[in-house]
Design a protein around this motif. Structure first.
Motif, short mmCIF file in Angstrom:
data_model
loop_
_atom_site.label_atom_id
_atom_site.label_comp_id
_atom_site.label_asym_id
_atom_site.label_seq_id
_atom_site.Cartn_x
_atom_site.Cartn_y
_atom_site.Cartn_z
N VAL A 87 69.73 5.08 7.89
CA VAL A 87 69.41 6.50 8.11
C VAL A 87 68.31 6.95 7.15
O VAL A 87 67.36 7.64 7.56
N GLY A 88 68.40 6.56 5.90
CA GLY A 88 67.37 6.93 4.92
C GLY A 88 66.00 6.42 5.31
O GLY A 88 65.01 7.17 5.25
N LEU A 89 65.92 5.17 5.73
CA LEU A 89 64.64 4.61 6.16
C LEU A 89 64.12 5.31 7.42
O LEU A 89 62.93 5.64 7.51
N TYR A 121 62.10 -2.34 11.67
CA TYR A 121 62.75 -3.64 11.60
C TYR A 121 63.94 -3.59 10.65
O TYR A 121 65.03 -4.07 10.97
N TRP A 122 63.74 -2.99 9.46
CA TRP A 122 64.83 -2.90 8.48
C TRP A 122 65.92 -1.94 8.94
O TRP A 122 67.10 -2.17 8.66
N VAL A 123 65.56 -0.88 9.64
CA VAL A 123 66.58 0.01 10.21
C VAL A 123 67.47 -0.79 11.15
O VAL A 123 68.71 -0.74 11.06
N PHE A 126 69.71 -3.30 9.19
CA PHE A 126 70.86 -2.68 8.55
C PHE A 126 71.93 -2.28 9.57
O PHE A 126 73.12 -2.44 9.31
N ILE A 127 71.51 -1.77 10.71
CA ILE A 127 72.48 -1.40 11.75
C ILE A 127 73.23 -2.63 12.25
O ILE A 127 74.46 -2.63 12.37
N ILE A 128 72.49 -3.69 12.54
CA ILE A 128 73.12 -4.92 13.04
C ILE A 128 74.08 -5.49 11.99
O ILE A 128 75.22 -5.86 12.31
N ILE A 159 66.52 -13.75 3.54
CA ILE A 159 65.66 -14.28 4.61
C ILE A 159 64.80 -13.17 5.19
O ILE A 159 63.59 -13.34 5.38
N ASN A 160 65.39 -12.01 5.44
CA ASN A 160 64.63 -10.90 6.00
C ASN A 160 63.61 -10.34 5.01
O ASN A 160 62.54 -9.88 5.42
N THR A 161 63.91 -10.41 3.74
CA THR A 161 62.94 -9.99 2.73
C THR A 161 61.74 -10.92 2.75
O THR A 161 60.59 -10.47 2.74
N VAL A 162 61.98 -12.22 2.81
CA VAL A 162 60.88 -13.19 2.87
C VAL A 162 60.06 -12.98 4.14
O VAL A 162 58.82 -12.96 4.09
#
Length: 181
Positions: A87-89, A121-123, A126-128, A159-162
Motif C-alpha cells: 500500500v505504501g509503495l 513490480y514490488w507492489v 508484496f501482495i503475492i 532474488i527479487n532485489t537482485v
C-alpha cells in the motif's frame, strides 16, 4: 554489517524456535528487533521507517501471540507488513512521489517510467508473498511456515532485489559524453 543486523532478529527467531517453541521464539523476536533498533541507531544515528514499522508490527502481533497463546497473530504479522509495504509503495507512486525513487534515485538515474515499473513490480511481489504466507501459515504445519518465513520469503526477497537491481542498471541513463578537442 548492516545486512547482518537486518537479518539478526529473523536468525534469532529461527534458532530459538528450533530449540524451544513458537512462543519463546516470538518473545525472542520482539527482544531482538528492539535490540536491532538500538544498535542501528547507535551505529548509524538513523533508523529507517521500514525498521520502525516492522518493530511496531512485531511488538503488537508478538504481544498478542504471547497474551492469547495463539500463533495465528504472529503468522498474520508477515502478511500485514507486506500489505503495508504494498500500500505504501502504491500510494507513493499514485501521488507522483515514488518511494523507491526517493530511496535510490540519487545513486541510480532512470526514467520515471522505469521507477513506475519497479514500484508496481514490488507492489505485486508484496501482495503475492502476503497471500502465499496466508496459505502456508494456515494450511501447512507450523514447522513448514517457520521454514517458509525464514528461508522462503528471505530468498524470494533477495532474488527479487537482485532482479530489480539488474533491471535498473540495464535502464540507467548514460551520462553525456564529453567531446574530445
Amino acid at each position: 554489517m548492516k545486512q547482518l543486523l537486518d537479518f539478526l532478529p529473523l536468525i534469532i527467531f529461527f534458532a530459538v524456535y528450533k530449540f524451544a517453541d513458537i512462543y519463546t521464539a516470538t518473545g525472542a523476536l520482539i527482544a531482538a528487533t528492539a535490540v536491532q533498533l538500538v544498535v542501528t541507531y547507535l551505529l548509524y544515528k538513523h533508523i529507517e521507517k521500514m525498521h520502525l514499522i516492522t518493530f511496531a508490527m512485531v511488538t503488537v502481533f508478538g504481544a498478542l501471540t504471547l497474551f492469547f497463546h495463539d500463533d495465528a497473530f504472529i503468522k498474520w504479522k508477515v502478511t500485514i507488513v507486506y500489505g503495508l509495504f504494498a500500500v505504501g509503495l502504491a500510494v507513493s507512486q499514485l501521488m507522483g512521489k515514488p518511494a523507491l525513487k526517493s530511496m535510490l534515485g540519487k545513486e541510480i538515474q532512470v526514467k520515471d517510467t522505469i521507477w513506475a515499473h519497479v514500484t508496481w513490480y514490488w507492489v505485486a511481489f508484496f501482495i503475492i508473498c502476503g497471500v502465499v504466507n496466508i496459505y502456508v501459515a494456515f494450511s501447512l504445519p507450523l514447522e513448514t511456515w517457520v521454514n517458509f518465513k525464514v528461508f522462503g520469503l528471505t530468498a524470494l526477497t533477495l532474488i527479487n532485489t537482485v532482479l530489480t537491481v539488474v533491471y535498473l542498471f540495464k535502464h540507467m541513463e548514460k551520462p553525456p559524453e564529453e567531446t574530445q578537442p
